[in-house]
Structures are given as C-alpha cells and as structure tokens.
Design a protein around this motif. Structure first.
Motif, PDB file in Angstrom:
ATOM      1  N   ALA A  12       0.825  -1.208   0.000  1.00 37.10           N
ATOM      2  CA  ALA A  12       0.000   0.000   0.000  1.00 37.10           C
ATOM      3  C   ALA A  12       0.859   1.257   0.000  1.00 37.10           C
ATOM      4  CB  ALA A  12      -0.932  -0.007   1.205  1.00 37.10           C
ATOM      5  N   SER A  13       1.899   1.285   0.813  1.00 39.82           N
ATOM      6  CA  SER A  13       2.754   2.482   0.859  1.00 39.82           C
ATOM      7  C   SER A  13       3.514   2.672  -0.456  1.00 39.82           C
ATOM      8  CB  SER A  13       3.719   2.398   2.036  1.00 39.82           C
ATOM      9  OG  SER A  13       4.564   1.282   1.906  1.00 39.82           O
ATOM     10  N   THR A  14       3.967   1.595  -1.059  1.00 48.04           N
ATOM     11  CA  THR A  14       4.644   1.693  -2.352  1.00 48.04           C
ATOM     12  C   THR A  14       3.697   2.173  -3.437  1.00 48.04           C
ATOM     13  OG1 THR A  14       6.104  -0.106  -1.714  1.00 48.04           O
ATOM     14  CG2 THR A  14       5.997   0.410  -4.047  1.00 48.04           C
ATOM     15  N   THR A  15       2.477   1.675  -3.422  1.00 39.88           N
ATOM     16  CA  THR A  15       1.486   2.077  -4.418  1.00 39.88           C
ATOM     17  C   THR A  15       1.114   3.547  -4.276  1.00 39.88           C
ATOM     18  OG1 THR A  15       0.621  -0.167  -4.408  1.00 39.88           O
ATOM     19  CG2 THR A  15      -0.784   1.528  -5.347  1.00 39.88           C
ATOM     20  N   ILE A  16       0.921   3.991  -3.045  1.00 36.54           N
ATOM     21  CA  ILE A  16       0.579   5.397  -2.821  1.00 36.54           C
ATOM     22  C   ILE A  16       1.722   6.300  -3.253  1.00 36.54           C
ATOM     23  CG2 ILE A  16       0.161   7.100  -1.006  1.00 36.54           C
ATOM     24  CD1 ILE A  16      -1.504   4.922   0.408  1.00 36.54           C
ATOM     25  N   PHE A  17       2.947   5.940  -2.904  1.00 36.98           N
ATOM     26  CA  PHE A  17       4.114   6.718  -3.316  1.00 36.98           C
ATOM     27  C   PHE A  17       4.190   6.806  -4.837  1.00 36.98           C
ATOM     28  CE2 PHE A  17       8.580   6.982  -4.593  1.00 36.98           C
ATOM     29  CZ  PHE A  17       8.974   8.116  -3.899  1.00 36.98           C
ATOM     30  N   HIS A  18       4.013   5.694  -5.500  1.00 33.64           N
ATOM     31  CA  HIS A  18       4.079   5.659  -6.954  1.00 33.64           C
ATOM     32  C   HIS A  18       2.935   6.461  -7.565  1.00 33.64           C
ATOM     33  CE1 HIS A  18       5.154   3.979 -10.862  1.00 33.64           C
ATOM     34  NE2 HIS A  18       3.862   3.808 -11.065  1.00 33.64           N
ATOM     35  N   PHE A  19       1.750   6.342  -7.004  1.00 32.47           N
ATOM     36  CA  PHE A  19       0.581   7.031  -7.535  1.00 32.47           C
ATOM     37  C   PHE A  19       0.713   8.539  -7.415  1.00 32.47           C
ATOM     38  CE2 PHE A  19      -3.758   8.705  -7.061  1.00 32.47           C
ATOM     39  CZ  PHE A  19      -4.315   8.270  -8.262  1.00 32.47           C
ATOM     40  N   LEU A  20       1.362   9.021  -6.359  1.00 31.33           N
ATOM     41  CA  LEU A  20       1.467  10.460  -6.141  1.00 31.33           C
ATOM     42  C   LEU A  20       2.683  11.091  -6.814  1.00 31.33           C
ATOM     43  CD1 LEU A  20       0.466  10.767  -2.393  1.00 31.33           C
ATOM     44  CD2 LEU A  20      -0.888  11.368  -4.392  1.00 31.33           C
ATOM     45  N   PHE A  21       3.852  10.507  -6.608  1.00 33.12           N
ATOM     46  CA  PHE A  21       5.078  11.202  -6.983  1.00 33.12           C
ATOM     47  C   PHE A  21       5.500  11.006  -8.434  1.00 33.12           C
ATOM     48  CE2 PHE A  21       5.491  11.034  -2.342  1.00 33.12           C
ATOM     49  CZ  PHE A  21       5.593  12.388  -2.123  1.00 33.12           C
TER      50      PHE A  21
END
Length: 60
Positions: A12-21
């Motif tokens: 989840a944290s990797t996906t959120i990071f990828h989705f935002l940055f």
C-alpha cells in the motif's frame, strides 16, 4: 502483526508513493520544458525565473 499485514502495508505504501510522486514529477518536467520554450520564444524574464524555480523542485 503478522507477515500478511506487513506485506499489505508495504504494498500500500509503495502504491501510494508511486501514484502520487511519479505523475507529479512527470508533470513538473513537462511544465519546466514549456516554461523554457516560452522563454526562448517570447524572451520574457518571468518564464526564465519560473523555469528555474520549478526546475529546482524537479532536480532535487
């Protein structure tokens, strides 16, 4: 905490990071290129200052 929870949390944290940055950095690169192009075409100093300001965010 079990390993399944930790694996899901990491995903989840990797996906959120990828989705935002990733889209943010791609958009900033396009915007800096546009500002530099406008500076070359129109010759206004405001475009040069904008490209330098936003370029520091892209390169850091």
């Amino acid at each position: 905490m079990d390993t399944l929870f930790l694996a899901r949390f990491q995903f989840a944290s990797t996906t959120i990071f990828h989705f935002l940055f990733v889209p943010l950095s791609i958009g900033l690169v396009f915007m800096v290129a546009l500002m530099q192009t406008l500076y070359v075409v129109k010759g206004k100093d405001v475009y040069k200052r904008m490209s330098k300001f936003w370029g520091t965010l892209v390169s850091d």
